[in-house]
Design an enzyme around this catalytic site. Sequence first.
Site, PDB file in Angstrom:
ATOM      1  N   LEU A  93      10.636   5.762  17.932  1.00 45.00           N
ATOM      2  CA  LEU A  93      11.142   5.555  19.284  1.00 45.00           C
ATOM      3  C   LEU A  93      10.104   4.869  20.173  1.00 45.00           C
ATOM      4  O   LEU A  93      10.312   3.753  20.636  1.00 45.00           O
ATOM      5  CB  LEU A  93      11.552   6.909  19.878  1.00 45.00           C
ATOM      6  N   HIS A  94       9.029   5.564  20.513  1.00 49.84           N
ATOM      7  CA  HIS A  94       7.830   5.010  21.140  1.00 49.84           C
ATOM      8  C   HIS A  94       7.970   4.585  22.598  1.00 49.84           C
ATOM      9  O   HIS A  94       6.977   4.196  23.211  1.00 49.84           O
ATOM     10  CB  HIS A  94       7.292   3.827  20.335  1.00 49.84           C
TER      11      HIS A  94
ATOM     12  N   CYS B 194       1.427  -1.764  15.590  1.00 50.58           N
ATOM     13  CA  CYS B 194       1.364  -1.478  14.154  1.00 50.58           C
ATOM     14  C   CYS B 194       0.647  -2.596  13.406  1.00 50.58           C
ATOM     15  O   CYS B 194       1.020  -3.777  13.517  1.00 50.58           O
ATOM     16  CB  CYS B 194       2.787  -1.304  13.608  1.00 50.58           C
TER      17      CYS B 194
ATOM     18  N   CYS C  70      -1.197   6.272  10.021  1.00 50.56           N
ATOM     19  CA  CYS C  70       0.063   5.698  10.487  1.00 50.56           C
ATOM     20  C   CYS C  70      -0.183   4.395  11.244  1.00 50.56           C
ATOM     21  O   CYS C  70      -0.995   4.337  12.164  1.00 50.56           O
ATOM     22  CB  CYS C  70       0.758   6.709  11.395  1.00 50.56           C
TER      23      CYS C  70
ATOM     24  N   CYS D 112       3.719   8.483   1.141  1.00 48.35           N
ATOM     25  CA  CYS D 112       4.250   7.486   2.073  1.00 48.35           C
ATOM     26  C   CYS D 112       4.540   6.217   1.280  1.00 48.35           C
ATOM     27  O   CYS D 112       3.627   5.560   0.770  1.00 48.35           O
ATOM     28  CB  CYS D 112       3.231   7.233   3.178  1.00 48.35           C
TER      29      CYS D 112
ATOM     30  N   GLY E  91       7.155  -1.946   5.873  1.00 52.51           N
ATOM     31  CA  GLY E  91       8.522  -2.433   5.913  1.00 52.51           C
ATOM     32  C   GLY E  91       9.490  -1.515   6.644  1.00 52.51           C
ATOM     33  O   GLY E  91       9.195  -0.362   6.951  1.00 52.51           O
ATOM     34  N   GLU E  92      10.666  -2.049   6.935  1.00 52.47           N
ATOM     35  CA  GLU E  92      11.772  -1.321   7.558  1.00 52.47           C
ATOM     36  C   GLU E  92      12.789  -0.999   6.464  1.00 52.47           C
ATOM     37  O   GLU E  92      13.480  -1.884   5.963  1.00 52.47           O
ATOM     38  CB  GLU E  92      12.415  -2.182   8.655  1.00 52.47           C
TER      39      GLU E  92
ATOM     40  N   GLU F  47       0.834  -1.191   0.000  1.00 55.68           N
ATOM     41  CA  GLU F  47       0.000   0.000   0.000  1.00 55.68           C
ATOM     42  C   GLU F  47       0.877   1.252   0.000  1.00 55.68           C
ATOM     43  O   GLU F  47       1.919   1.297   0.666  1.00 55.68           O
ATOM     44  CB  GLU F  47      -0.945  -0.006   1.203  1.00 55.68           C
TER      45      GLU F  47
ATOM     46  N   ASN G 129      -3.584   4.899  16.204  1.00 57.46           N
ATOM     47  CA  ASN G 129      -4.667   4.646  15.260  1.00 57.46           C
ATOM     48  C   ASN G 129      -5.101   3.181  15.384  1.00 57.46           C
ATOM     49  O   ASN G 129      -4.357   2.284  14.996  1.00 57.46           O
ATOM     50  CB  ASN G 129      -4.197   4.929  13.835  1.00 57.46           C
TER      51      ASN G 129
END
Length: 381
Positions: A245-246, A142, A364, A128, A190-191, A115, A321
């Site tokens: 970070l989170h 996520c 997000c 994005c 993805g990273e 996506e 979200n």
Amino acid sequence: MSAVQPLIDQIWKPEPVVPAAPAALRPNLVGMDRAEMAAAFAGMGLPAFRMKQVWNWVYHRGATDFEVMTNIAKELRGKLAETFRIARPEVVTEQKSSDGTIKWLLRFADGNEVETVFIPEEDRGTLCVSSQVGCTLTCKFCHTGTQRWVRNLGAAEIVGQVMLARDKLGEWPASMEGRNFTNIVMMGMGEPLYNYDNVAKALKIIMDGEGIALSRRKITLSTAGVVPAMAQCGEELGVNLAVSLHAVTDEIRDQIVPLNRKYKLAELIQACRDYPGASNARRITFEYVMLKGVNDSDQDAHALVKLLEGIPAKMNLIPFNPWPGSPFECSSNTRIDRFSKILMAAGYASPVRTTRGADIMAACGQLKSASEKLKKSLRAE
């Protein structure tokens, strides 16, 4: 048979007709860098200026058909069409949010899907972009993290997302004034730093001044903290860095960002301090999703200030979200506001990100495709 026919056959033998390769098997010019395109054209015996002409048509003007390349002879256009293709991902679905956000589900040649999201704002328009099918990280908040990693995207598939967005928005040539699409964030599925070679190649093509020509200052790469690749990214690409970070302790971050078990906070923060090009003019963005009762206390905010001391940084506070089956709740508006004020009092810009595209699951942390099912079906065959 005429007595002279055998002699004619010996003197003249017509060249065998070799059919052109099926379109799907021809090399895709999208995703080729300058060196690769030059080598491909040299292999056809073409002069160097032909590559520059085609480069301009493909990457600057957004051509999808060789027939529009009017400064190239018709015979050569036909030869190029028989040899190469100019392919974009296939659009499976397009959804438009009530706030103007657009989400495309894109399918690649092998059937895998990702996506891509375009977010229009008053002063910019941000795409994005995804770098992997699925994700390796399994971050607990996520939705993408619930889809196991399938494979890395190639450079053509990454660049193709950008070019398709330009197609859909009608924003070719790359030099046109008043574009809506101005920025890229490598924050999709993805990273990016676990697919560094393909991401780097794609971004270099995107930044080429004679092609798509998007400035490195308009590109942000987001990582959850793949520490060994961070310095290389800064040195080779010089793009803006965002760090997911989170959490402010290893105990919490180990749980919600499992990559922290490999690269601890101290190591990640040091890599941020050492990031090439970071300055007050080009601050590192720290992304922090607000999770009720998990990471949103005053104590967490003060610890965050201490953790980032001395780093040219800004915060991006992200209201969580929700997605189907998610185990978390979003912090209250009051709590988020209090958290933000603590950071601002310490001198850190800490805007609260406005949720965009939530009604089409484009916000997000909400991206997910059906490729996981495809991977399972392929294993079963």
